[in-house]
Design an enzyme around this catalytic site. Sequence first.
Site, PDB file in Angstrom:
ATOM      1  N   LEU A 102      14.976  30.962 -15.513  1.00  0.00           N
ATOM      2  CA  LEU A 102      15.735  30.236 -14.517  1.00  0.00           C
ATOM      3  C   LEU A 102      15.693  28.770 -14.918  1.00  0.00           C
ATOM      4  O   LEU A 102      14.643  28.263 -15.325  1.00  0.00           O
ATOM      5  CB  LEU A 102      15.132  30.415 -13.116  1.00  0.00           C
ATOM      6  CG  LEU A 102      15.341  31.769 -12.433  1.00  0.00           C
ATOM      7  CD1 LEU A 102      14.692  31.775 -11.059  1.00  0.00           C
ATOM      8  CD2 LEU A 102      16.819  32.107 -12.311  1.00  0.00           C
ATOM      9  N   ASP A 103      16.823  28.087 -14.796  1.00  0.00           N
ATOM     10  CA  ASP A 103      16.887  26.683 -15.192  1.00  0.00           C
ATOM     11  C   ASP A 103      15.900  25.839 -14.406  1.00  0.00           C
ATOM     12  O   ASP A 103      15.444  26.217 -13.318  1.00  0.00           O
ATOM     13  CB  ASP A 103      18.309  26.137 -14.977  1.00  0.00           C
ATOM     14  CG  ASP A 103      19.333  26.833 -15.847  1.00  0.00           C
ATOM     15  OD1 ASP A 103      18.955  27.319 -16.923  1.00  0.00           O
ATOM     16  OD2 ASP A 103      20.508  26.899 -15.430  1.00  0.00           O
ATOM     17  N   TYR A 104      15.633  24.673 -14.940  1.00  0.00           N
ATOM     18  CA  TYR A 104      14.707  23.713 -14.322  1.00  0.00           C
ATOM     19  C   TYR A 104      15.104  23.430 -12.873  1.00  0.00           C
ATOM     20  O   TYR A 104      14.252  23.341 -11.991  1.00  0.00           O
ATOM     21  CB  TYR A 104      14.730  22.429 -15.153  1.00  0.00           C
ATOM     22  CG  TYR A 104      13.721  21.381 -14.744  1.00  0.00           C
ATOM     23  CD1 TYR A 104      12.366  21.526 -15.057  1.00  0.00           C
ATOM     24  CD2 TYR A 104      14.127  20.232 -14.077  1.00  0.00           C
ATOM     25  CE1 TYR A 104      11.438  20.556 -14.703  1.00  0.00           C
ATOM     26  CE2 TYR A 104      13.211  19.254 -13.720  1.00  0.00           C
ATOM     27  CZ  TYR A 104      11.871  19.412 -14.035  1.00  0.00           C
ATOM     28  OH  TYR A 104      10.968  18.441 -13.677  1.00  0.00           O
TER      29      TYR A 104
END
Length: 274
Positions: A102-104
Site C-alpha cells: 500500500l502506498d505511503y
Amino acid sequence: MERLQKVLAHAGVASRRKCEQLIAEGRVTVDGQTITEMGYLVDAEKQAIAVDGKPVAAEQKVILLLNKPTAYMTTVSDPEGRRTVMSLLPQVAERLYPVGRLDYDTSGLLLFTNDGALTERLLHPSRDIEKVYRVTVEGKVDKEARQRLAEGIELEDGLTAPAQVEMLRQGDESVVQIAIHEGRNRQVRRMFEALGLPVKRLKRIAFGPIALGHLKTGQWRLLEPAEWKALYRSVELTPPPYARPTFPKVERKERPARRGKKPARHGTRNRKKS
C-alpha cells in the site's frame, strides 16, 4: 524451494549460522540422505528433514491483518529511516512479510504471512483477486466519470480493466467505493487523476474474501478460521492447519520477598529533659 539452513532456522532449530555449522558437520539429513552442501534447496512441506536423527517440523503458516495508517512504508526496512509497517506488528517467531504494497499515503487492509506460495498466488495477475477501496476525491464524480471507470481508463501503461463503482457521497468532496482486479502501481490514484479528480484519501477495505471490518487504524488481528480457509481457497490452495503466531515467552520477574515491619525506634529525640 528454500535453502536448507534457512528452513532449519525458521523452524527454530538454531540461528542461521549455527544451522550452517550443523550442515557442515553432516548432522542434517533430507529424506534420509546426509546433506553437507551449503545452500541445498528443499521443500519443507514435502521432504523429511532431520537433525541428529530428530525430525524437524516445517514452520507453521501464519497470517495477520493490519489496518495500515498513512505515513508508513510497506517494506520490511527503509534505507531512509522512515517508519515501516513492520513496527506495527507484534513480535513473533515467524518471519512475516507484507502481501503486496500500500502506498505511503494509502491506508487500510494489509495482509502479512510467511506462506510464499499463498503470497505468490494472491499477487499473480492471472488470479484476478478483487481489491476494494474507499476513495475521497476533490469534485463531483458524475455519471460520465463513473461510466469511464466501469469501461476502463487509458493510462500510460495501458487500458485498465473494468472497475465496479458505487457512489457513497456526491458533492464538492465526493466519496466512491471502487473494486478493481489489477495491481498496478498507484493505479486507483492514477485512474481518478486521469478524470481530473485528485484523490484526497484512499483506503483499502477488502482484499479478496477478507474485509477490514471495524478494526481500528494501526491495529492488527488474526484471521478467523473461516477467513483463513476462504483466502486459501480463493487461489485454489488447500488450507494448511490453522495456526496462531508464536509469541515469545515473557519471563516474569520474581517479586522480592516482603520484609517485616521494622520495629519501632525508641530514641530520645523530642524527649523532654527531666
